[in-house]
Scaffold this motif. Sequence first.
Motif, mmCIF file in Angstrom:
data_model
loop_
_atom_site.group_PDB
_atom_site.id
_atom_site.type_symbol
_atom_site.label_atom_id
_atom_site.label_comp_id
_atom_site.label_asym_id
_atom_site.label_seq_id
_atom_site.Cartn_x
_atom_site.Cartn_y
_atom_site.Cartn_z
ATOM 1 N N GLU A 139 0.989 -1.152 0.048
ATOM 2 C CA GLU A 139 -0.031 -0.100 0.033
ATOM 3 C C GLU A 139 0.921 1.281 0.013
ATOM 4 N N ILE A 140 0.641 2.217 -1.048
ATOM 5 C CA ILE A 140 1.506 3.189 -1.028
ATOM 6 C C ILE A 140 0.889 4.373 -0.499
ATOM 7 N N ARG A 141 1.371 5.237 0.200
ATOM 8 C CA ARG A 141 0.802 6.454 0.900
ATOM 9 C C ARG A 141 1.302 7.778 -0.025
ATOM 10 N N GLU A 142 2.683 7.565 -0.023
ATOM 11 C CA GLU A 142 3.361 8.925 -0.523
ATOM 12 C C GLU A 142 4.644 8.547 -1.229
ATOM 13 N N VAL A 143 4.712 9.356 -2.262
ATOM 14 C CA VAL A 143 5.893 9.285 -3.143
ATOM 15 C C VAL A 143 6.447 10.773 -3.433
ATOM 16 N N LYS A 144 7.775 10.988 -3.195
ATOM 17 C CA LYS A 144 8.277 12.418 -3.073
ATOM 18 C C LYS A 144 9.632 12.078 -3.963
ATOM 19 N N MET A 145 9.575 12.965 -5.177
ATOM 20 C CA MET A 145 10.689 12.794 -6.164
ATOM 21 C C MET A 145 11.335 14.097 -6.223
ATOM 22 N N ARG A 146 12.472 14.323 -5.698
ATOM 23 C CA ARG A 146 13.590 15.429 -5.855
ATOM 24 C C ARG A 146 14.652 15.374 -6.723
ATOM 25 N N VAL A 147 14.813 16.375 -7.686
ATOM 26 C CA VAL A 147 16.079 16.439 -8.468
ATOM 27 C C VAL A 147 16.561 17.622 -8.543
ATOM 28 N N GLY A 148 17.760 17.927 -8.230
ATOM 29 C CA GLY A 148 18.659 19.132 -8.205
ATOM 30 C C GLY A 148 19.624 18.952 -9.481
ATOM 31 N N ALA A 149 20.002 20.082 -10.546
ATOM 32 C CA ALA A 149 20.989 19.982 -11.262
ATOM 33 C C ALA A 149 21.639 21.554 -10.834
ATOM 34 N N LEU A 150 22.667 21.725 -10.198
ATOM 35 C CA LEU A 150 23.281 22.656 -8.989
ATOM 36 C C LEU A 150 24.660 22.823 -9.260
ATOM 37 N N PRO A 151 24.964 23.982 -9.134
ATOM 38 C CA PRO A 151 26.514 24.471 -9.201
ATOM 39 C C PRO A 151 27.110 24.035 -7.934
ATOM 40 N N LEU A 220 0.798 5.120 -11.513
ATOM 41 C CA LEU A 220 0.293 4.759 -10.128
ATOM 42 C C LEU A 220 -1.077 5.338 -9.815
ATOM 43 N N ALA A 221 -1.833 5.701 -10.852
ATOM 44 C CA ALA A 221 -3.347 6.257 -10.359
ATOM 45 C C ALA A 221 -4.083 5.017 -9.492
ATOM 46 N N GLY A 222 -4.617 5.454 -8.817
ATOM 47 C CA GLY A 222 -5.372 4.416 -7.886
ATOM 48 C C GLY A 222 -4.569 3.553 -6.865
ATOM 49 N N ARG A 223 -3.267 3.668 -7.039
ATOM 50 C CA ARG A 223 -2.421 2.995 -6.079
ATOM 51 C C ARG A 223 -1.877 3.833 -4.978
ATOM 52 N N VAL A 224 -1.785 4.922 -5.261
ATOM 53 C CA VAL A 224 -0.951 6.216 -4.246
ATOM 54 C C VAL A 224 -1.921 7.188 -3.839
ATOM 55 N N GLU A 225 -1.614 7.634 -2.557
ATOM 56 C CA GLU A 225 -2.405 8.590 -1.930
ATOM 57 C C GLU A 225 -1.653 9.946 -2.327
ATOM 58 N N SER A 226 -0.649 10.102 -2.490
ATOM 59 C CA SER A 226 0.148 11.397 -2.489
ATOM 60 C C SER A 226 1.446 11.268 -3.511
ATOM 61 N N LEU A 227 1.770 11.929 -4.640
ATOM 62 C CA LEU A 227 2.823 12.003 -5.522
ATOM 63 C C LEU A 227 3.075 13.204 -5.971
ATOM 64 N N ASP A 228 4.448 13.720 -5.949
ATOM 65 C CA ASP A 228 4.599 14.729 -6.485
ATOM 66 C C ASP A 228 6.391 14.831 -6.892
ATOM 67 N N TYR A 229 6.598 15.850 -7.728
ATOM 68 C CA TYR A 229 8.012 15.913 -8.190
ATOM 69 C C TYR A 229 8.352 17.536 -7.838
ATOM 70 N N LYS A 230 9.419 17.717 -7.379
ATOM 71 C CA LYS A 230 9.927 19.056 -7.154
ATOM 72 C C LYS A 230 11.362 19.121 -7.520
ATOM 73 N N SER A 231 11.641 20.417 -7.976
ATOM 74 C CA SER A 231 13.083 20.665 -8.366
ATOM 75 C C SER A 231 13.775 21.130 -6.943
ATOM 76 N N VAL A 232 15.145 20.790 -7.126
ATOM 77 C CA VAL A 232 15.969 21.238 -5.755
ATOM 78 C C VAL A 232 16.820 22.353 -6.016
ATOM 79 N N ARG A 233 16.945 23.324 -5.320
ATOM 80 C CA ARG A 233 17.639 24.516 -5.523
ATOM 81 C C ARG A 233 18.449 24.584 -3.952
ATOM 82 N N TYR A 234 19.276 25.688 -4.182
ATOM 83 C CA TYR A 234 19.899 25.986 -3.014
ATOM 84 C C TYR A 234 18.952 27.377 -2.233
ATOM 85 N N PRO A 235 18.680 27.642 -1.142
ATOM 86 C CA PRO A 235 17.818 28.418 -0.439
ATOM 87 C C PRO A 235 17.807 29.758 -1.094
#
Length: 365
Positions: A139-151, A220-235
């Motif tokens: 049972e999948i509750r949450e998938v978080k995907m984070r990627v950053g291409a950073l200096p 993953l539709a119907g199998r996961v409650e929460s799924l998102d993708y975000k880009s990673v950067r410095y603050p």
Amino acid sequence: MKVAIVGAGLIGHTIAHLLRETGDYEVTAFDRDPSALDKLAAQGIPTKRVDSADPAALRNAIQGFDALVNALPYYLAVSVAAAAKGAGVHYFDLTEDVRATHAIRSLAEDAGHVFMPQCGLAPGFIGLAAHELANRFSEIREVKMRVGALPEFPTNALKYNLTWSVDGLINEYCQPCEAIRDSRTQWVQPLEGLEHFSLDGTEYEAFNTSGGLGTLCETLAGRVESLDYKSVRYPGHRALMHFLLEDLRLAGDRDTLKAVLRRSVPSTAQDVVLVFITVTGMRDGQLVQDVFTRKIFAKTVCGVPMSAIQITTAGAMCAVLDLFREKRLPQSGFVRQEQVSLRDFLGNRFGQLYEGATLGAMATV
């Protein structure tokens, strides 16, 4: 395998070099920019000048090839895919554009050969890795995907350097983003959903950007409650981009924004790619979380200095093409990134770049 690489920019150049080094691929590069082609020709890679925005000219030029790798900006993806269909050539690209992917999927419906878009880092590797982790849960509750291409060494106010396509960067900052919330697929706004986290003692921020999920929402539709993708950067990066895009209204004037970024933000080959995936769910009656992380740094590959974004983007494309050549992927129709096994990918000679291998001597498989 005879491969046409359309687009002789930084990533196309890298793909051509990596494939040529194996001895398993006969590579020809196509572009309308003679100076870009001259750089490849100087390395002994065959080139041909063609207007990539002219589908008929491109279709004629790629006749007789087994596969086409599209390394052009996202807005040319559909026309290049149509040319590949007309020529009866397998099609692979790196696009992050959601609408382009949907159009390419339609092209694949009655085709007898493969259409596989989104073969880079994100979308691409991030989706197949997240899918592999998600499949380990009942049972999948949450998938978080984070990627950053950073200096690796941020110095300016944006804490950012240009490491890949400016067009692609602006597109992912401006287009709506797919996500799953409360088990329902939704559209969320780019630059929103700001969060902060630390990894290995370094502080980061992450926010919504478009396209990184690829087709994973549907898979993953119907199998996961929460799924998102975000880009990673410095603050601090997100606040300044919001000022440019919203307060100065440059989201509606992309040409000006592109000119500003190219004039003011230097490029760098001293970069790092951060991949950070967390999946939470039920396994054997317990709530557990699995985490997958990678940091890939610039290094020398096959005797050529390469940035981290070159290594991860070109490496992912080459790994997928290699797996297709070995018939470990479907040989016709639309192919999603999550149809690639993470084990097969990381075991591939190109995929090993994500594990820190150097590919110094690329043995023929």
